[in-house]
Design a protein around this motif. Structure first.
Motif, PDB file in Angstrom:
ATOM      1  N   ARG A  36       0.835  -1.194   0.000  1.00 52.51           N
ATOM      2  CA  ARG A  36       0.000   0.000   0.000  1.00 52.51           C
ATOM      3  C   ARG A  36       0.869   1.243   0.000  1.00 52.51           C
ATOM      4  N   THR A  37       0.313   2.320  -0.518  1.00 57.06           N
ATOM      5  CA  THR A  37       1.010   3.598  -0.499  1.00 57.06           C
ATOM      6  C   THR A  37       1.167   4.051   0.939  1.00 57.06           C
ATOM      7  N   HIS A  62      11.839  -0.273  20.127  1.00 55.42           N
ATOM      8  CA  HIS A  62      12.732  -0.376  21.279  1.00 55.42           C
ATOM      9  C   HIS A  62      13.921   0.568  21.133  1.00 55.42           C
ATOM     10  N   ALA A  63      14.532   0.610  19.946  1.00 57.25           N
ATOM     11  CA  ALA A  63      15.701   1.460  19.725  1.00 57.25           C
ATOM     12  C   ALA A  63      15.339   2.943  19.786  1.00 57.25           C
ATOM     13  N   LEU A  64      14.179   3.291  19.238  1.00 60.39           N
ATOM     14  CA  LEU A  64      13.756   4.690  19.208  1.00 60.39           C
ATOM     15  C   LEU A  64      13.007   5.098  20.460  1.00 60.39           C
ATOM     16  N   MET A  65      12.768   4.128  21.348  1.00 58.35           N
ATOM     17  CA  MET A  65      12.097   4.361  22.630  1.00 58.35           C
ATOM     18  C   MET A  65      10.702   4.950  22.451  1.00 58.35           C
ATOM     19  N   GLY A  66      10.083   4.605  21.327  1.00 55.19           N
ATOM     20  CA  GLY A  66       8.713   5.035  21.094  1.00 55.19           C
ATOM     21  C   GLY A  66       8.535   6.521  20.887  1.00 55.19           C
ATOM     22  N   LYS A  67       9.654   7.243  20.722  1.00 57.91           N
ATOM     23  CA  LYS A  67       9.566   8.701  20.621  1.00 57.91           C
ATOM     24  C   LYS A  67       9.403   9.172  19.183  1.00 57.91           C
ATOM     25  N   ASP A  68       9.742   8.335  18.239  1.00 57.95           N
ATOM     26  CA  ASP A  68       9.705   8.734  16.838  1.00 57.95           C
ATOM     27  C   ASP A  68       8.634   7.938  16.086  1.00 57.95           C
ATOM     28  N   ARG A  69       8.095   8.547  15.072  1.00 56.65           N
ATOM     29  CA  ARG A  69       7.029   7.917  14.306  1.00 56.65           C
ATOM     30  C   ARG A  69       7.607   7.037  13.215  1.00 56.65           C
ATOM     31  N   VAL A  70       7.129   5.793  13.151  1.00 55.07           N
ATOM     32  CA  VAL A  70       7.596   4.837  12.156  1.00 55.07           C
ATOM     33  C   VAL A  70       6.439   4.484  11.226  1.00 55.07           C
ATOM     34  N   LEU A  71       6.664   4.648   9.924  1.00 56.59           N
ATOM     35  CA  LEU A  71       5.648   4.316   8.927  1.00 56.59           C
ATOM     36  C   LEU A  71       6.070   3.032   8.211  1.00 56.59           C
ATOM     37  N   PRO A  72       5.358   1.935   8.415  1.00 53.61           N
ATOM     38  CA  PRO A  72       5.758   0.680   7.768  1.00 53.61           C
ATOM     39  C   PRO A  72       5.358   0.629   6.297  1.00 53.61           C
ATOM     40  N   THR A 105      10.710  -3.298   4.431  1.00 56.64           N
ATOM     41  CA  THR A 105      11.217  -4.657   4.569  1.00 56.64           C
ATOM     42  C   THR A 105      10.109  -5.611   4.149  1.00 56.64           C
ATOM     43  N   SER A 106      10.407  -6.898   4.119  1.00 52.34           N
ATOM     44  CA  SER A 106       9.410  -7.882   3.692  1.00 52.34           C
ATOM     45  C   SER A 106       8.243  -7.923   4.669  1.00 52.34           C
ATOM     46  N   ASN A 107       7.071  -8.280   4.172  1.00 52.50           N
ATOM     47  CA  ASN A 107       5.869  -8.268   5.013  1.00 52.50           C
ATOM     48  C   ASN A 107       5.995  -9.189   6.223  1.00 52.50           C
ATOM     49  N   TYR A 108       6.580 -10.378   6.038  1.00 58.55           N
ATOM     50  CA  TYR A 108       6.696 -11.311   7.164  1.00 58.55           C
ATOM     51  C   TYR A 108       7.744 -10.862   8.177  1.00 58.55           C
ATOM     52  N   HIS A 109       8.677 -10.014   7.746  1.00 58.04           N
ATOM     53  CA  HIS A 109       9.745  -9.509   8.624  1.00 58.04           C
ATOM     54  C   HIS A 109       9.352  -8.220   9.329  1.00 58.04           C
ATOM     55  N   LEU A 118      10.229   5.139  -3.366  1.00 53.51           N
ATOM     56  CA  LEU A 118       9.627   6.014  -2.350  1.00 53.51           C
ATOM     57  C   LEU A 118      10.414   7.313  -2.227  1.00 53.51           C
ATOM     58  N   LEU A 119      11.729   7.197  -2.265  1.00 52.91           N
ATOM     59  CA  LEU A 119      12.573   8.390  -2.197  1.00 52.91           C
ATOM     60  C   LEU A 119      12.294   9.300  -3.388  1.00 52.91           C
ATOM     61  N   ALA A 120      12.250   8.723  -4.578  1.00 50.89           N
ATOM     62  CA  ALA A 120      11.982   9.507  -5.796  1.00 50.89           C
ATOM     63  C   ALA A 120      10.585  10.116  -5.773  1.00 50.89           C
ATOM     64  N   GLY A 121       9.659   9.438  -5.070  1.00 49.57           N
ATOM     65  CA  GLY A 121       8.296   9.935  -4.985  1.00 49.57           C
ATOM     66  C   GLY A 121       8.092  11.006  -3.932  1.00 49.57           C
ATOM     67  N   GLY A 122       9.158  11.359  -3.225  1.00 54.66           N
ATOM     68  CA  GLY A 122       9.056  12.433  -2.242  1.00 54.66           C
ATOM     69  C   GLY A 122       8.549  12.004  -0.888  1.00 54.66           C
ATOM     70  N   TYR A 123       8.595  10.701  -0.595  1.00 53.91           N
ATOM     71  CA  TYR A 123       8.096  10.215   0.693  1.00 53.91           C
ATOM     72  C   TYR A 123       9.135  10.330   1.807  1.00 53.91           C
ATOM     73  N   GLY A 124      10.329  10.795   1.476  1.00 47.58           N
ATOM     74  CA  GLY A 124      11.371  11.023   2.461  1.00 47.58           C
ATOM     75  C   GLY A 124      12.491  11.823   1.835  1.00 47.58           C
ATOM     76  N   ARG A 125      13.286  12.495   2.691  1.00 51.71           N
ATOM     77  CA  ARG A 125      14.352  13.355   2.168  1.00 51.71           C
ATOM     78  C   ARG A 125      15.644  12.588   1.911  1.00 51.71           C
ATOM     79  N   ARG A 126      15.878  11.542   2.677  1.00 46.87           N
ATOM     80  CA  ARG A 126      17.070  10.710   2.482  1.00 46.87           C
ATOM     81  C   ARG A 126      16.689   9.254   2.699  1.00 46.87           C
ATOM     82  N   LEU A 127      17.538   8.360   2.159  1.00 44.29           N
ATOM     83  CA  LEU A 127      17.311   6.931   2.277  1.00 44.29           C
ATOM     84  C   LEU A 127      18.540   6.272   2.895  1.00 44.29           C
TER      85      LEU A 127
END
Length: 228
Positions: A39-40, A148-158, A134-138, A64-73
């Motif tokens: 999904r987008t 855990h690494a980000l301590m829940g402080k940052d937003r993660v978009l799967p 990453t892969s759907n099953y992973h 995704l990078l080319a589509g403007g969904y993030g500034r760096r990869l």
């Protein structure tokens, strides 16, 4: 056998049966939770991170990078013999993005390491949101490690990638798929339990033990498979 020993035996059997049922129920829930469709992304992020290992992951992340969904990869878990030029050569239409906006991580050797390097990269660029590819099953285990690494402080978009030939709807008909999901479920449980007791993944003894002597995943092989 004494009545006391019999009762202990019955209780042990009962607890074992309950644990088995809980494990099976958890597996079924895990299998059902795996994404079926790509999904987008729901919104844009500061950065994008892709974990090496799947044939389609790198190409999807660059798109995704080319589509403007993030500034760096960030490509994390790159083989030490793989250069930026090689990646650009294998993706000639995306050379501009690879040269200007892609960072390569050669240190991560497992999912714990991927999460650690993602955190370091986000702090370096002062990013608060990240799209993870990453892969759907992973993805479930990746999200546990990142949270855990980000301590829940940052937003993660799967952004789960559906591997060709992976049928999550009828996994029981394909022994290879069933084994893959079963293996990933057990790893997910271990990750979830470990992160309940560890305060910082960079001090993780499990990460050190798992990383010893383990080769870094080959990015170039994944990209080449995605081309054909």
């Amino acid at each position: 056998m004494s009545p006391t020993l019999q009762r202990i035996g019955y209780v042990t059997l009962g607890l074992g049966a309950i644990a088995t049922l809980a494990l099976v129920a958890g597996f079924l829930i895990f299998a059902e939770s795996i994404a079926r469709d790509e999904r987008t992304l729901d919104g844009r992020a500061d950065g994008i991170v892709v974990l090496t290992g799947g044939a389609q992951r790198i190409g999807d992340a660059i798109d995704l990078l080319a589509g403007g969904y993030g500034r760096r990869l960030l490509i994390t878990g790159v083989n030490e013999r793989t250069s930026r030029d090689e990646i650009a050569r294998l993706n000639p239409t995306q050379r501009h993005w690879i040269e200007c906006c892609v960072d390569l991580d050669y240190r991560a050797r497992n999912t714990i390491g991927n999460a650690i390097e993602t955190r370091r990269w986000m702090r370096q660029h002062r990013f608060n949101t990240v799209a993870v590819v990453t892969s759907n099953y992973h993805m479930p285990r990746t999200l546990v490690e990142l949270d855990h690494a980000l301590m829940g402080k940052d937003r993660v978009l799967p952004h789960p990638v559906i591997a060709e030939g992976f049928d999550a709807d009828r996994w029981w008909r394909h022994p290879g798929t069933a084994r893959l999901i079963g293996s990933e479920y057990l790893k997910f449980l271990v990750s979830w339990l470990r992160t309940r007791f560890e305060s910082d993944p960079e001090q993780s003894r499990a990460a050190i033990m798992m990383g010893r002597g383990k080769p870094i995943k080959l990015v170039s092989e994944s990209i080449m498979r995605a081309q054909y």
